[in-house]
Scaffold this motif. Structure first.
Motif, PDB file in Angstrom:
ATOM      1  N   ALA A  79      40.934  42.831  33.633  1.00  0.00           N
ATOM      2  CA  ALA A  79      40.387  41.498  33.870  1.00  0.00           C
ATOM      3  C   ALA A  79      39.091  41.582  34.657  1.00  0.00           C
ATOM      4  CB  ALA A  79      41.415  40.646  34.633  1.00  0.00           C
ATOM      5  N   ALA A  80      38.993  42.511  35.581  1.00  0.00           N
ATOM      6  CA  ALA A  80      37.769  42.680  36.366  1.00  0.00           C
ATOM      7  C   ALA A  80      36.644  43.207  35.494  1.00  0.00           C
ATOM      8  CB  ALA A  80      38.020  43.609  37.538  1.00  0.00           C
ATOM      9  N   GLU A  81      36.945  44.087  34.532  1.00  0.00           N
ATOM     10  CA  GLU A  81      35.915  44.632  33.653  1.00  0.00           C
ATOM     11  C   GLU A  81      35.422  43.603  32.663  1.00  0.00           C
ATOM     12  OE1 GLU A  81      36.775  48.256  31.685  1.00  0.00           O
ATOM     13  OE2 GLU A  81      37.003  49.383  33.547  1.00  0.00           O
ATOM     14  N   THR A  82      36.282  42.727  32.213  1.00  0.00           N
ATOM     15  CA  THR A  82      35.860  41.732  31.229  1.00  0.00           C
ATOM     16  C   THR A  82      34.980  40.663  31.852  1.00  0.00           C
ATOM     17  OG1 THR A  82      37.890  40.489  31.560  1.00  0.00           O
ATOM     18  CG2 THR A  82      37.869  42.077  29.748  1.00  0.00           C
ATOM     19  N   THR A  83      35.082  40.467  33.156  1.00  0.00           N
ATOM     20  CA  THR A  83      34.244  39.460  33.816  1.00  0.00           C
ATOM     21  C   THR A  83      32.864  39.996  34.129  1.00  0.00           C
ATOM     22  OG1 THR A  83      35.101  40.066  35.994  1.00  0.00           O
ATOM     23  CG2 THR A  83      36.222  38.290  34.823  1.00  0.00           C
ATOM     24  N   LYS A  84      32.628  41.282  34.014  1.00  0.00           N
ATOM     25  CA  LYS A  84      31.311  41.856  34.326  1.00  0.00           C
ATOM     26  C   LYS A  84      30.314  41.574  33.268  1.00  0.00           C
ATOM     27  CE  LYS A  84      32.574  45.559  37.398  1.00  0.00           C
ATOM     28  NZ  LYS A  84      32.543  46.986  37.639  1.00  0.00           N
TER      29      LYS A  84
END
Length: 84
Positions: A79-84
């Motif tokens: 989820a953190a990578e997709t928000t980047k």
């Protein structure tokens, strides 16, 4: 009647050996307690009369919790990578 020799109210001079033995016993008592606890739990899980089924043992619970934690961690990282 004279008081007992080893009464706690009488002064008994402590030698270095008494101090060493006292420290040794104070240090070994917790170690012996923990060892006895681990041995009792090991025998509880592995003794033929009281043996738990394989899926109810502590190692299986630890594996389940570890995989659950890893799944939650991977979901958080994805989820953190997709928000980047």
């Amino acid at each position: 009647m004279p008081p007992p020799l080893l009464s706690r109210y009488n002064f008994v001079p402590r030698t270095n050996l008494c101090v060493v033995i006292d420290i040794l016993y104070r240090g070994l008592d917790p170690v012996l307690g923990v060892f006895t606890g681990f041995l009792a739990y090991y025998l509880h899980e592995n003794h033929p009369r009281t043996a738990l089924p394989q899926e109810q043992r502590l190692i299986e619970l630890i594996r389940w919790k570890w995989s659950k934690w890893q799944d939650a961690r991977n979901a958080h990282l994805n989820a953190a990578e997709t928000t980047k």
